[in-house]
Design a protein around this motif. Structure first.
Motif, PDB file in Angstrom:
ATOM      1  N   ILE A   1       0.888  -1.258  -0.023  1.00  0.00           N
ATOM      2  CA  ILE A   1      -0.063  -0.079   0.122  1.00  0.00           C
ATOM      3  C   ILE A   1       0.956   1.211   0.021  1.00  0.00           C
ATOM      4  O   ILE A   1       0.575   2.178  -0.586  1.00  0.00           O
ATOM      5  CB  ILE A   1      -1.079  -0.125   1.233  1.00  0.00           C
ATOM      6  CG1 ILE A   1      -2.032   1.349   1.024  1.00  0.00           C
ATOM      7  CG2 ILE A   1      -0.287   0.277   2.539  1.00  0.00           C
ATOM      8  CD1 ILE A   1      -3.090   0.765   0.373  1.00  0.00           C
TER       9      ILE A   1
ATOM     10  N   ALA B   1       2.193   1.481  -3.547  1.00  0.00           N
ATOM     11  CA  ALA B   1       1.231   2.294  -4.359  1.00  0.00           C
ATOM     12  C   ALA B   1       1.000   3.882  -4.155  1.00  0.00           C
ATOM     13  O   ALA B   1       0.912   4.595  -5.154  1.00  0.00           O
ATOM     14  CB  ALA B   1      -0.170   1.601  -4.082  1.00  0.00           C
ATOM     15  N   ARG B   2       1.152   4.143  -2.984  1.00  0.00           N
ATOM     16  CA  ARG B   2       1.057   5.592  -2.743  1.00  0.00           C
ATOM     17  C   ARG B   2       1.960   6.482  -3.374  1.00  0.00           C
ATOM     18  O   ARG B   2       2.102   7.403  -3.803  1.00  0.00           O
ATOM     19  CB  ARG B   2       0.936   5.895  -1.394  1.00  0.00           C
ATOM     20  CG  ARG B   2      -0.556   5.920  -0.484  1.00  0.00           C
ATOM     21  CD  ARG B   2      -0.442   6.195   0.734  1.00  0.00           C
ATOM     22  NE  ARG B   2      -1.583   5.676   1.447  1.00  0.00           N
ATOM     23  CZ  ARG B   2      -1.550   4.661   2.435  1.00  0.00           C
ATOM     24  NH1 ARG B   2      -0.302   4.358   3.059  1.00  0.00           N
ATOM     25  NH2 ARG B   2      -2.667   4.277   3.014  1.00  0.00           N
TER      26      ARG B   2
ATOM     27  N   ILE C   1      -0.530   4.609  -7.811  1.00  0.00           N
ATOM     28  CA  ILE C   1      -1.120   3.751  -8.741  1.00  0.00           C
ATOM     29  C   ILE C   1      -1.923   3.040  -7.452  1.00  0.00           C
ATOM     30  O   ILE C   1      -1.945   3.146  -6.342  1.00  0.00           O
ATOM     31  CB  ILE C   1      -0.266   2.831  -9.341  1.00  0.00           C
ATOM     32  CG1 ILE C   1       0.538   2.092  -8.213  1.00  0.00           C
ATOM     33  CG2 ILE C   1       0.403   3.521 -10.089  1.00  0.00           C
ATOM     34  CD1 ILE C   1       1.500   0.977  -8.806  1.00  0.00           C
ATOM     35  N   LYS C   2      -2.689   2.276  -7.974  1.00  0.00           N
ATOM     36  CA  LYS C   2      -3.916   1.663  -7.127  1.00  0.00           C
ATOM     37  C   LYS C   2      -3.118   0.382  -6.590  1.00  0.00           C
ATOM     38  O   LYS C   2      -2.246  -0.336  -7.206  1.00  0.00           O
ATOM     39  CB  LYS C   2      -5.093   0.930  -8.237  1.00  0.00           C
ATOM     40  CG  LYS C   2      -5.952   2.001  -8.675  1.00  0.00           C
ATOM     41  CD  LYS C   2      -6.917   1.447  -9.509  1.00  0.00           C
ATOM     42  CE  LYS C   2      -7.829   2.405 -10.340  1.00  0.00           C
ATOM     43  NZ  LYS C   2      -8.859   1.910 -11.064  1.00  0.00           N
ATOM     44  N   PRO C   3      -3.610   0.079  -5.195  1.00  0.00           N
ATOM     45  CA  PRO C   3      -2.904  -1.123  -4.736  1.00  0.00           C
ATOM     46  C   PRO C   3      -2.791  -2.452  -5.486  1.00  0.00           C
ATOM     47  O   PRO C   3      -2.018  -3.248  -5.353  1.00  0.00           O
ATOM     48  CB  PRO C   3      -3.698  -1.053  -3.228  1.00  0.00           C
ATOM     49  CG  PRO C   3      -3.999   0.164  -2.975  1.00  0.00           C
ATOM     50  CD  PRO C   3      -4.480   0.573  -4.442  1.00  0.00           C
ATOM     51  N   GLN C   4      -3.977  -2.636  -6.136  1.00  0.00           N
ATOM     52  CA  GLN C   4      -4.314  -3.762  -6.809  1.00  0.00           C
ATOM     53  C   GLN C   4      -2.908  -3.902  -8.010  1.00  0.00           C
ATOM     54  O   GLN C   4      -2.569  -5.106  -8.415  1.00  0.00           O
ATOM     55  CB  GLN C   4      -5.455  -3.754  -7.664  1.00  0.00           C
ATOM     56  CG  GLN C   4      -6.740  -3.841  -6.807  1.00  0.00           C
ATOM     57  CD  GLN C   4      -7.207  -2.461  -6.419  1.00  0.00           C
ATOM     58  OE1 GLN C   4      -6.588  -1.325  -6.337  1.00  0.00           O
ATOM     59  NE2 GLN C   4      -8.556  -2.186  -6.501  1.00  0.00           N
ATOM     60  N   GLU C   5      -2.736  -2.759  -8.374  1.00  0.00           N
ATOM     61  CA  GLU C   5      -1.357  -2.738  -9.422  1.00  0.00           C
ATOM     62  C   GLU C   5      -0.243  -3.242  -8.866  1.00  0.00           C
ATOM     63  O   GLU C   5       0.654  -3.804  -9.310  1.00  0.00           O
ATOM     64  CB  GLU C   5      -1.234  -1.317 -10.127  1.00  0.00           C
ATOM     65  CG  GLU C   5      -2.434  -0.899 -10.788  1.00  0.00           C
ATOM     66  CD  GLU C   5      -2.342   0.339 -11.409  1.00  0.00           C
ATOM     67  OE1 GLU C   5      -1.280   0.752 -12.176  1.00  0.00           O
ATOM     68  OE2 GLU C   5      -3.101   1.255 -11.190  1.00  0.00           O
ATOM     69  N   VAL C   6       0.152  -2.862  -7.387  1.00  0.00           N
ATOM     70  CA  VAL C   6       1.465  -3.323  -6.707  1.00  0.00           C
ATOM     71  C   VAL C   6       1.217  -4.890  -6.523  1.00  0.00           C
ATOM     72  O   VAL C   6       2.148  -5.399  -6.553  1.00  0.00           O
ATOM     73  CB  VAL C   6       1.376  -2.507  -5.433  1.00  0.00           C
ATOM     74  CG1 VAL C   6       2.788  -3.095  -4.744  1.00  0.00           C
ATOM     75  CG2 VAL C   6       1.850  -1.171  -5.908  1.00  0.00           C
TER      76      VAL C   6
END
Length: 141
Positions: free
Chosen positions: A97, A100-101, A105-110
């Motif tokens: 998370i 992602a920040r 980007i979105k956490p799903q992308e990480v």
């Protein structure tokens, strides 16, 4: 990439086949009836073991020196890049998370980025490492 060459000890399974174990990655072990299949299975077992390290947020170890009688298993460059990202995140105590920040980007992308089986562009891994203050350098020898 020599630190991502992993030695596996080979022993008989007492049934005509072979067992491979990794001293650096005890979670990875496999078996096959011939040495060629054993090498392929060993690479798959090693890659599968990385999932445990990702899930537990533990750094994946470097490979030790290959000794006489070992087979050497080389990881694909795409897997090595993800290991470098994992180890950087663990060392910096950065959660997905948080990354992602940092990358906006979105956490799903990480989640996909750190998924060892998901094909990820090297540019995306480079951007993630850059967000963590690291530089990915490729070298041709």
């Amino acid at each position: 990439m020599s630190n991502y060459l992993y030695p596996a000890t080979v022993e008989s399974n007492n049934e005509g086949g072979f067992i491979a174990n990794f001293r650096d990655v005890p979670e990875a072990t496999t078996e096959a009836w011939n040495l060629e299949d054993l090498k392929n299975n060993a690479r798959d077992a090693l890659i599968s073991a990385i999932d445990f390290y990702i899930e537990d947020r533990r750094a994946f170890p470097f490979g030790s020196t290959v000794q006489s009688g070992d087979i050497a298993i080389e990881l694909p460059a795409s897997v090595v890049a993800k290991i470098l990202l994992l180890n950087t995140m663990v060392k910096a105590n950065v959660r997905p998370i948080d990354l992602a920040r940092k990358m906006s980007i979105k956490p799903q992308e990480v989640t996909r980025l750190t998924d060892i089986r998901h094909a990820t562009k090297i540019d995306t891994i480079q951007a993630a490492l850059r967000a963590l203050g690291k530089e990915l350098i490729l070298e041709l020898r």
